[in-house]
Motif scaffolding. Sequence first.
Motif, short mmCIF file in Angstrom:
data_model
loop_
_atom_site.label_atom_id
_atom_site.label_comp_id
_atom_site.label_asym_id
_atom_site.label_seq_id
_atom_site.Cartn_x
_atom_site.Cartn_y
_atom_site.Cartn_z
N VAL A 1 0.84 -1.20 0.00
CA VAL A 1 0.00 0.00 0.00
C VAL A 1 0.87 1.25 0.00
O VAL A 1 0.59 2.22 -0.72
CB VAL A 1 -0.95 -0.01 1.21
N LEU A 2 1.93 1.25 0.80
CA LEU A 2 2.83 2.41 0.84
C LEU A 2 3.48 2.66 -0.51
O LEU A 2 3.56 3.81 -0.97
CB LEU A 2 3.91 2.20 1.91
N LEU A 3 3.93 1.59 -1.15
CA LEU A 3 4.57 1.75 -2.46
C LEU A 3 3.57 2.23 -3.51
O LEU A 3 3.90 3.04 -4.38
CB LEU A 3 5.20 0.44 -2.91
N LEU A 4 2.34 1.73 -3.43
CA LEU A 4 1.31 2.18 -4.37
C LEU A 4 1.05 3.67 -4.20
O LEU A 4 1.02 4.43 -5.18
CB LEU A 4 0.02 1.39 -4.16
N LEU A 5 0.88 4.12 -2.95
CA LEU A 5 0.61 5.53 -2.71
C LEU A 5 1.81 6.39 -3.11
O LEU A 5 1.64 7.51 -3.60
CB LEU A 5 0.26 5.75 -1.24
N PHE A 6 3.02 5.88 -2.91
CA PHE A 6 4.21 6.63 -3.32
C PHE A 6 4.22 6.82 -4.84
O PHE A 6 4.47 7.92 -5.34
CB PHE A 6 5.46 5.87 -2.87
N THR A 7 3.92 5.75 -5.59
CA THR A 7 3.92 5.86 -7.06
C THR A 7 2.76 6.72 -7.55
O THR A 7 2.88 7.41 -8.56
CB THR A 7 3.86 4.47 -7.71
N VAL B 1 6.05 10.66 14.16
CA VAL B 1 5.51 11.91 14.69
C VAL B 1 3.99 11.84 14.84
O VAL B 1 3.31 12.86 14.95
CB VAL B 1 5.92 13.12 13.81
N GLY B 2 3.46 10.62 14.81
CA GLY B 2 2.03 10.44 15.06
C GLY B 2 1.13 10.63 13.86
O GLY B 2 -0.08 10.79 14.01
N LEU B 3 1.70 10.62 12.67
CA LEU B 3 0.90 10.76 11.45
C LEU B 3 0.86 9.43 10.71
O LEU B 3 1.58 8.49 11.04
CB LEU B 3 1.51 11.84 10.54
N SER B 4 -0.01 9.34 9.72
CA SER B 4 -0.19 8.10 8.97
C SER B 4 1.00 7.84 8.05
O SER B 4 1.48 8.73 7.35
CB SER B 4 -1.47 8.18 8.14
N SER B 5 1.46 6.60 8.06
CA SER B 5 2.55 6.21 7.15
C SER B 5 2.09 6.31 5.69
O SER B 5 2.89 6.62 4.80
CB SER B 5 3.02 4.80 7.46
N GLU B 6 0.79 6.04 5.44
CA GLU B 6 0.26 6.16 4.08
C GLU B 6 0.38 7.59 3.58
O GLU B 6 0.77 7.85 2.43
CB GLU B 6 -1.21 5.72 4.03
N LEU B 7 0.06 8.54 4.46
CA LEU B 7 0.18 9.96 4.09
C LEU B 7 1.64 10.31 3.81
O LEU B 7 1.94 11.08 2.90
CB LEU B 7 -0.38 10.82 5.22
N GLY B 8 2.56 9.74 4.60
CA GLY B 8 3.98 10.02 4.39
C GLY B 8 4.48 9.52 3.05
O GLY B 8 5.21 10.23 2.34
N ALA B 9 4.10 8.28 2.68
CA ALA B 9 4.52 7.74 1.38
C ALA B 9 3.98 8.59 0.24
O ALA B 9 4.69 8.91 -0.72
CB ALA B 9 4.04 6.30 1.25
N LEU B 10 2.73 8.98 0.35
CA LEU B 10 2.12 9.83 -0.68
C LEU B 10 2.82 11.17 -0.77
O LEU B 10 3.12 11.67 -1.86
CB LEU B 10 0.64 10.02 -0.36
N ALA B 11 3.12 11.78 0.39
CA ALA B 11 3.74 13.10 0.42
C ALA B 11 5.10 13.11 -0.27
O ALA B 11 5.42 14.02 -1.05
CB ALA B 11 3.88 13.57 1.87
#
Length: 517
Positions: free
Chosen positions: A60-66, A216-226
């Motif tokens: 999921v992280l890699l998908l959101l990153f791409t 820092v208490g945020l979503s890892s999904e949001l981080g990959a996307l960012a």
Amino acid sequence: MIEATWIAFAFGLGLVARRLGLPPLIGYLGAGFALAAFDNQLGITRQDSEILGHLAHLGVLLLLFTVGLKLKLGNLARPEVVGVCLLHFILLFGLMLPPILLFLDVSWQDGLMLSVALTFSSTVLAAKILESRRELRAFHGRVAIGVLIVQDLIALVVMSLASGRAPSPWALLVFLLPLLRPLLYRLLDRSGHEELLVLLGLMLALVVGGEGFEAVGLSSELGALAFGVLLAKHPRANELSDSLWSVKEVFLVGFFLQIGIGGLPDVHALVFAAVISLLLPLKALLFFFLFLAFRLRSRSAFLSAASLTHYSEFGLIVISVLMPQWLVPLAITLAFSFILSAQFNRVSAQFYDRLASRLIPLERNIRHPDEQPVSLGDAQILVMGMGRSGRAAYDYLHEKGYRVVSLDSDPEKVERATRDGRNILYADAEDQTFWQSLEMNQTEAVILTMNDAEAKIIACHKLREKGFKGLVVSHALYEDVARQIEAAGADHTYLTMTEAGAGLAQSVAEQLEGRAE
């Protein structure tokens, strides 16, 4: 070895699904349920499930990153994205809540959470559908992804409130991330084209973005996307995305397996899933009419709505926080919606073509943000794609006195080029209706400078099908792609790097000859 069993089940049922004309991901879902059915015989332990969950999370992280690599923030902060997403969330939530409270034996708090969970659409499935059809960059694809990202942000807020976990004060540092862009660009430039490039993508998506945001208490999904978004404007963003494709696909198999392996459903779960799945047309209709209300053409509205007609894996995460007893019914609902949505999206374009005569009159009689030209006027040369190559070609020909017009499917590029005084129109080369209505009677040559090779191939096919007899030239990075473009109808395809090398050599030769004289 349980990992070998996962791979065998996923491959076997994925192959069966493909043979039946279904997307392989349906087979992966079925493999997950099959693994759950044979849990005792296979000896799947809790630790095994945790490993699979970890692999799924990486996918999921890699998908959101791409996805982020192909996203421009200017396309996200648009009325048809933010407005449609917020209104759809409010309206669907309001329509879902009363029947859930009326027919299910749940408290109003649980009913509230169920209704919220069912409003979201799956970023994973939508991105997979759009990516498989090469429509991530199309107008309707960007709108759909934009809506999904806003939905994900809403889901992240809901999850934070539900879990009671507040972000750390250090989370404010994320607003300084744009300052890292020059460093990230330098790293990408120096990573080459092989394994270092893949490792850079993995590090940014999983370590810096995923683990960093969680710290820092945020979503890892949001981080990959960012971090994907931070690199989206780099010239090699597409190359980075392509280099991660295989790794991402393998990890995403784990995501679909995990959904099924969560547990076998009982009769009540199946009934719940069937009934809630019947509400998918309501979700689609809401999206369609809201997109029309926000000035989209019926085709864009229809295809965007089709891409969003399913339920979300984020709903499972939200439910797992407060209502774990509803996890299996919701997982079955998600699986049903994936099957129905995947089947519908296979034929959505053809289905729209059949309904076009009825849907087009529903469009608002105003200028649409995805308006496409019907005529190129007296233009002698058409330049399709206004990246760096397209702008250079346009400016050179314009200075030579040719009548030039350019097209691009990115509204942000269209607005920028218009401000710079170039004659540019919005158009999507992969839109069938665009080619059917386009008039180009005085056009003598077409230059294809789009980044996507498939878009160039489609444009060549459509130009020749229209009976265009003029010159069609393109550029390509690789020889095999060049051959495909020429086979589709191009008169000549320039190999970008080869031509650049030849140009450099010519410049050196001219300077040496000048010195000799």
